[in-house]
Design a protein around this motif. Structure first.
Motif, mmCIF file in Angstrom:
data_model
loop_
_atom_site.group_PDB
_atom_site.id
_atom_site.type_symbol
_atom_site.label_atom_id
_atom_site.label_comp_id
_atom_site.label_asym_id
_atom_site.label_seq_id
_atom_site.Cartn_x
_atom_site.Cartn_y
_atom_site.Cartn_z
ATOM 1 N N LEU A 410 0.860 -1.156 0.229
ATOM 2 C CA LEU A 410 0.055 0.188 -0.130
ATOM 3 C C LEU A 410 0.792 1.162 0.167
ATOM 4 C CD1 LEU A 410 -2.788 1.123 0.035
ATOM 5 C CD2 LEU A 410 -2.677 1.065 2.430
ATOM 6 N N ALA A 411 1.874 1.452 0.858
ATOM 7 C CA ALA A 411 2.745 2.360 0.827
ATOM 8 C C ALA A 411 3.703 2.541 -0.389
ATOM 9 C CB ALA A 411 3.718 2.262 2.007
ATOM 10 N N ALA A 412 4.124 1.422 -1.076
ATOM 11 C CA ALA A 412 4.618 1.474 -2.395
ATOM 12 C C ALA A 412 3.749 2.099 -3.340
ATOM 13 C CB ALA A 412 5.234 0.375 -2.857
ATOM 14 N N GLN A 413 2.475 1.673 -3.364
ATOM 15 C CA GLN A 413 1.487 2.192 -4.362
ATOM 16 C C GLN A 413 1.184 3.402 -4.395
ATOM 17 O OE1 GLN A 413 -0.399 0.886 -6.814
ATOM 18 N NE2 GLN A 413 0.919 -1.277 -6.685
ATOM 19 N N LYS A 414 1.282 4.127 -2.983
ATOM 20 C CA LYS A 414 1.007 5.521 -2.729
ATOM 21 C C LYS A 414 2.055 6.364 -3.108
ATOM 22 C CE LYS A 414 -2.194 5.041 1.117
ATOM 23 N NZ LYS A 414 -2.563 5.638 2.619
ATOM 24 N N PHE A 415 3.301 6.003 -2.822
ATOM 25 C CA PHE A 415 4.647 6.624 -3.324
ATOM 26 C C PHE A 415 4.702 6.800 -4.634
ATOM 27 C CE2 PHE A 415 8.934 7.830 -3.682
ATOM 28 C CZ PHE A 415 9.123 8.575 -2.598
ATOM 29 N N LEU A 416 4.572 5.554 -5.299
ATOM 30 C CA LEU A 416 4.822 5.369 -6.851
ATOM 31 C C LEU A 416 3.679 6.202 -7.664
ATOM 32 C CD1 LEU A 416 5.534 1.576 -7.189
ATOM 33 C CD2 LEU A 416 6.991 3.465 -7.077
ATOM 34 N N ILE A 435 7.848 15.100 -2.903
ATOM 35 C CA ILE A 435 6.911 14.079 -3.130
ATOM 36 C C ILE A 435 6.434 13.535 -1.715
ATOM 37 C CG2 ILE A 435 6.673 11.506 -3.688
ATOM 38 C CD1 ILE A 435 7.113 13.113 -5.958
ATOM 39 N N VAL A 436 7.219 13.832 -0.677
ATOM 40 C CA VAL A 436 6.825 13.513 0.662
ATOM 41 C C VAL A 436 5.908 14.522 1.070
ATOM 42 C CG1 VAL A 436 7.832 13.247 3.222
ATOM 43 C CG2 VAL A 436 8.877 11.979 1.264
ATOM 44 N N GLU A 437 6.096 15.753 0.756
ATOM 45 C CA GLU A 437 5.257 17.017 1.017
ATOM 46 C C GLU A 437 3.950 16.623 0.469
ATOM 47 O OE1 GLU A 437 7.148 20.798 0.529
ATOM 48 O OE2 GLU A 437 8.505 20.497 1.980
ATOM 49 N N VAL A 438 3.956 16.120 -0.599
ATOM 50 C CA VAL A 438 2.332 15.999 -1.339
ATOM 51 C C VAL A 438 1.788 14.652 -0.458
ATOM 52 C CG1 VAL A 438 1.480 15.137 -3.391
ATOM 53 C CG2 VAL A 438 3.152 16.604 -3.592
ATOM 54 N N ARG A 466 6.792 12.326 7.913
ATOM 55 C CA ARG A 466 7.723 12.605 6.766
ATOM 56 C C ARG A 466 9.190 11.716 6.766
ATOM 57 N NH1 ARG A 466 7.719 19.142 5.797
ATOM 58 N NH2 ARG A 466 5.227 19.194 5.736
ATOM 59 N N PRO A 467 9.843 11.715 7.966
ATOM 60 C CA PRO A 467 11.185 10.576 7.923
ATOM 61 C C PRO A 467 10.661 9.381 7.366
ATOM 62 C CG PRO A 467 11.020 12.082 9.926
ATOM 63 C CD PRO A 467 9.681 12.378 9.335
ATOM 64 N N GLU A 468 9.635 8.712 7.897
ATOM 65 C CA GLU A 468 9.148 7.355 7.549
ATOM 66 C C GLU A 468 8.866 7.251 6.019
ATOM 67 O OE1 GLU A 468 7.175 5.893 11.517
ATOM 68 O OE2 GLU A 468 5.813 6.835 9.951
ATOM 69 N N TRP A 469 8.248 8.154 5.331
ATOM 70 C CA TRP A 469 8.049 8.169 3.817
ATOM 71 C C TRP A 469 9.366 8.498 3.224
ATOM 72 C CZ3 TRP A 469 4.688 6.273 1.445
ATOM 73 C CH2 TRP A 469 3.109 6.267 1.821
ATOM 74 N N LYS A 470 10.352 9.300 3.631
ATOM 75 C CA LYS A 470 11.530 9.571 3.051
ATOM 76 C C LYS A 470 12.110 8.059 2.973
ATOM 77 C CE LYS A 470 12.400 14.480 3.854
ATOM 78 N NZ LYS A 470 13.162 15.476 4.427
ATOM 79 N N ALA A 471 12.341 7.378 4.205
ATOM 80 C CA ALA A 471 12.842 6.063 4.323
ATOM 81 C C ALA A 471 12.331 5.127 3.002
ATOM 82 C CB ALA A 471 12.720 5.634 5.618
ATOM 83 N N ILE A 472 10.934 5.341 3.130
ATOM 84 C CA ILE A 472 10.165 4.260 2.233
ATOM 85 C C ILE A 472 10.652 4.590 0.703
ATOM 86 C CG2 ILE A 472 8.121 3.951 1.187
ATOM 87 C CD1 ILE A 472 6.936 4.191 4.090
ATOM 88 N N GLY A 473 10.777 5.972 0.390
ATOM 89 C CA GLY A 473 11.202 6.209 -0.606
ATOM 90 C C GLY A 473 12.519 5.879 -1.322
ATOM 91 N N ARG A 474 13.373 5.978 -0.365
ATOM 92 C CA ARG A 474 14.927 5.516 -0.516
ATOM 93 C C ARG A 474 14.968 4.138 -0.646
ATOM 94 N NH1 ARG A 474 16.095 9.996 3.299
ATOM 95 N NH2 ARG A 474 15.934 8.683 4.913
ATOM 96 N N GLU A 475 14.326 3.261 0.034
ATOM 97 C CA GLU A 475 14.223 1.711 -0.128
ATOM 98 C C GLU A 475 13.514 1.523 -1.600
ATOM 99 O OE1 GLU A 475 13.383 -2.326 1.900
ATOM 100 O OE2 GLU A 475 12.693 -0.939 2.903
ATOM 101 N N PRO A 508 2.650 -7.079 -5.177
ATOM 102 C CA PRO A 508 3.163 -7.129 -4.057
ATOM 103 C C PRO A 508 4.509 -6.378 -3.657
ATOM 104 C CG PRO A 508 2.866 -9.282 -4.371
ATOM 105 C CD PRO A 508 2.583 -8.365 -5.651
ATOM 106 N N VAL A 509 4.777 -5.661 -2.754
ATOM 107 C CA VAL A 509 6.003 -5.165 -2.473
ATOM 108 C C VAL A 509 6.295 -5.396 -0.967
ATOM 109 C CG1 VAL A 509 7.552 -3.061 -2.514
ATOM 110 C CG2 VAL A 509 5.871 -3.405 -4.197
ATOM 111 N N MET A 510 7.588 -5.995 -0.773
ATOM 112 C CA MET A 510 7.794 -6.141 0.871
ATOM 113 C C MET A 510 9.054 -5.113 0.842
ATOM 114 S SD MET A 510 6.227 -8.610 1.807
ATOM 115 C CE MET A 510 6.882 -8.947 3.441
ATOM 116 N N LEU A 511 8.690 -4.470 2.131
ATOM 117 C CA LEU A 511 9.860 -3.416 2.758
ATOM 118 C C LEU A 511 10.267 -3.749 3.844
ATOM 119 C CD1 LEU A 511 7.773 -0.272 1.830
ATOM 120 C CD2 LEU A 511 9.637 -1.188 0.629
#
Length: 529
Positions: A410-416, A435-438, A466-475, A508-511
């Motif tokens: 779900l997090a990956a879908q939102k970010f992508l 992207i994180v601010e949006v 925001r730090p969590e979203w940045k970490a998700i984005g970097r992964e 599916p995406v495993m983080l």
């Protein structure tokens, strides 16, 4: 290899106390004695200095060593003189009378080795003197300083190429402990090395254990770590001079003998603190990341990075001060999103756009290493262009205790989807921050300027900080679902073909649980294993 030419082993034993060479040393030395240009990459602890010190003792004449570090010059010259090697240095730390005395000695041929900083060496008067002193080898130490992509770029190193016109027949040796392939090519080209013999030793230090831990009350973490190792000595790298002083003072108050070490101390203070450490009268040195210590202490059992290094080269070089005796040693990095923001702020203050761009890229690579769920050793080896032998090294936190994974679909879908919508809306791409601010529904000037509050993805990510979203984005970048433009200061994000496939087909995406932003229910782990 065959021992044609000078008999090196007797000199090795006489002056340096060794009965055999380390890997590649003898080959490098014999090429230099044969008049060849040499490029040598020997990781920290690999014995770089011997490669120019021993040739100096095999023949008449002067070996000139270019070094950027005043403290390191003094340390090496003191050690050489104690071993009976006639060596000296010229730099700004000397009083006028002392400089004159050393110059007289050089004119009289009393020395075999001269250490000098590049800016001193390239003065017209010094160049004229060198031409009279019978120079037979030019050794450029810390040669990565010549490259803008090196971790410690020094503009004054660029002038060293002019030495070729003054000493056309003298061989040149370039040495470094840390250089990517790009930096190696820069060194050879910028120093105008002529068909050099190139030697690159392995970066693998199998006796070092690498760990990255979430930074949480770091002083307490450090103190627990040290109390669990009461008879071991090591180095704690801090980001600022002030923090080296405060950490060393607090440790001393808590019963751990510690001293600071940074460029702001007087030469006598640095020397005193270093000698106390070498004699094991002080067991912890707190040093600035930016200042090269030049300490050759074989029984350093740990290196702790109290703050985030600026780049992987510096981190690797600093961890390499541990375990030079080959015994097991620990390398611990305390990591937090706050440290990334601090480093980013420092980089943004650089006036030169190209320097900012390079520094941002280097920091991104450092953060990638810190957050990666893969083998730490393998990450380091791959960074320096060396193939890893095993998927599991058995000597890092990620191999010994793999981090938990979770269903991050779900997090990956939102970010992508956010990357896709922003690109669709504006016709061009944006960086991670935007992207994180949006996603988090930020009300900023940047959001209003680009009309991002109108996007369907605006504010859909309230479940993460925001730090969590940045970490998700970097992964997602590390997983190859998102690409980050390496040449752009802001590292704009776009979808890869694989990322677009994941988005459209809802794969599916495993983080991995990030080091820097653990879930609230996960207990933070201290340094004590």
């Amino acid at each position: 290899m065959e021992s044609s030419g000078p008999q090196l082993l007797p000199l090795l034993k006489q002056y340096f106390g060794f009965t055999s060479f380390r890997p590649l040393q003898e080959e490098i030395i014999r090429d230099a004695l044969a008049g060849k240009d040499v490029f040598a990459l020997l990781p920290t602890g690999g014995g770089k200095s011997l490669c120019f010190q021993l040739p100096a003792m095999t023949r008449e004449g002067l070996t000139v060593v270019v070094s950027p570090l005043i403290a390191l010059m003094k340390d090496q010259v003191d050690a050489l003189q104690a071993s009976g090697v006639p060596a000296t240095f010229l730099n700004s730390s000397l009083a006028a009378g002392e400089s004159r005395a050393r110059l007289r000695g050089l004119h009289q041929g009393q020395y075999r080795l001269l250490y000098a900083a590049p800016e001193r060496l390239m003065l017209s008067g010094c160049l004229s003197d060198l031409q009279r002193w019978g120079v037979n080898l030019l050794a450029v130490d810390e040669a990565h300083c010549i490259s803008e992509w090196g971790h410690d770029f020094r503009p004054e190193y660029r002038k060293l190429a002019e030495l070729r016109q003054f000493f056309p027949g003298v061989p040149m040796m370039a040495l470094t402990a840390t250089a990517t392939e790009r930096v190696r090519q820069d060194i050879v080209a910028l120093l105008k090395l002529r068909e050099p013999s190139c030697y690159v030793a392995s970066f693998n230090r199998p006796n070092l254990n690498y760990r990255v831990l979430a930074k949480n009350k770091p002083y307490r973490q450090l103190l627990e770590f040290l109390r669990d190792r009461p008879r071991q000595s090591g180095i704690v790298y801090c980001q600022s001079r002030k923090s080296t002083e405060s950490v060393a003072e607090r440790l001393s108050e808590d019963g751990v003998k510690a001293k600071p070490y940074h460029a702001g101390l007087t030469p006598s203070e640095r020397t005193q603190h270093q000698e106390l450490f070498l004699r094991d009268e002080v067991r912890v040195i707190c040093a600035t990341i930016a200042f090269g210590m030049g300490i050759n202490k074989p029984n350093v059992r740990f290196v702790v990075h109290y703050d985030l290094p600026k780049n992987i080269e510096g981190y690797y070089q600093e961890t390499g001060r541990a375990g030079r005796d080959g015994l097991p040693s620990e390398c611990v990095l305390l990591f937090s999103a706050g440290d990334v923001m601090k480093q980013t702020h420092f980089i943004d203050e650089k006036p030169n756009p190209k320097e900012r761009n390079i520094a941002h890229q280097q920091l991104r690579q450092m953060v990638h290493y810190a957050e990666s769920a893969g083998c730490r050793r393998g990450e380091l080896l791959e960074y320096f262009g060396e193939n890893r032998e095993h998927d599991n090294c058995g000597g890092c936190d990620n191999c010994l205790s793999p981090r938990d994974t979770y269903d991050g679909t779900l997090a990956a879908q939102k970010f992508l989807s956010c990357i896709y919508r922003v690109r669709q809306h504006n016709g061009f791409e944006f960086g991670l921050n935007q992207i994180v601010e949006v996603l988090t529904g930020a009300e900023t000037e940047g959001i209003r300027k680009w009309g991002h509050e109108k996007l369907s993805t605006y504010g859909i990510g309230g479940e993460h900080s925001r730090p969590e979203w940045k970490a998700i984005g970097r992964e997602l970048i590390r997983l190859g679902l998102v690409r980050q433009a390496a040449q752009d200061q802001f590292g704009v994000l776009g979808l890869t073909d694989e990322g677009l496939g994941v988005l459209k087909q809802r794969k599916p995406v495993m983080l991995t649980r990030p080091v820097s932003a653990p879930e609230p229910q996960v207990r933070r782990v201290g340094l004590v294993p």
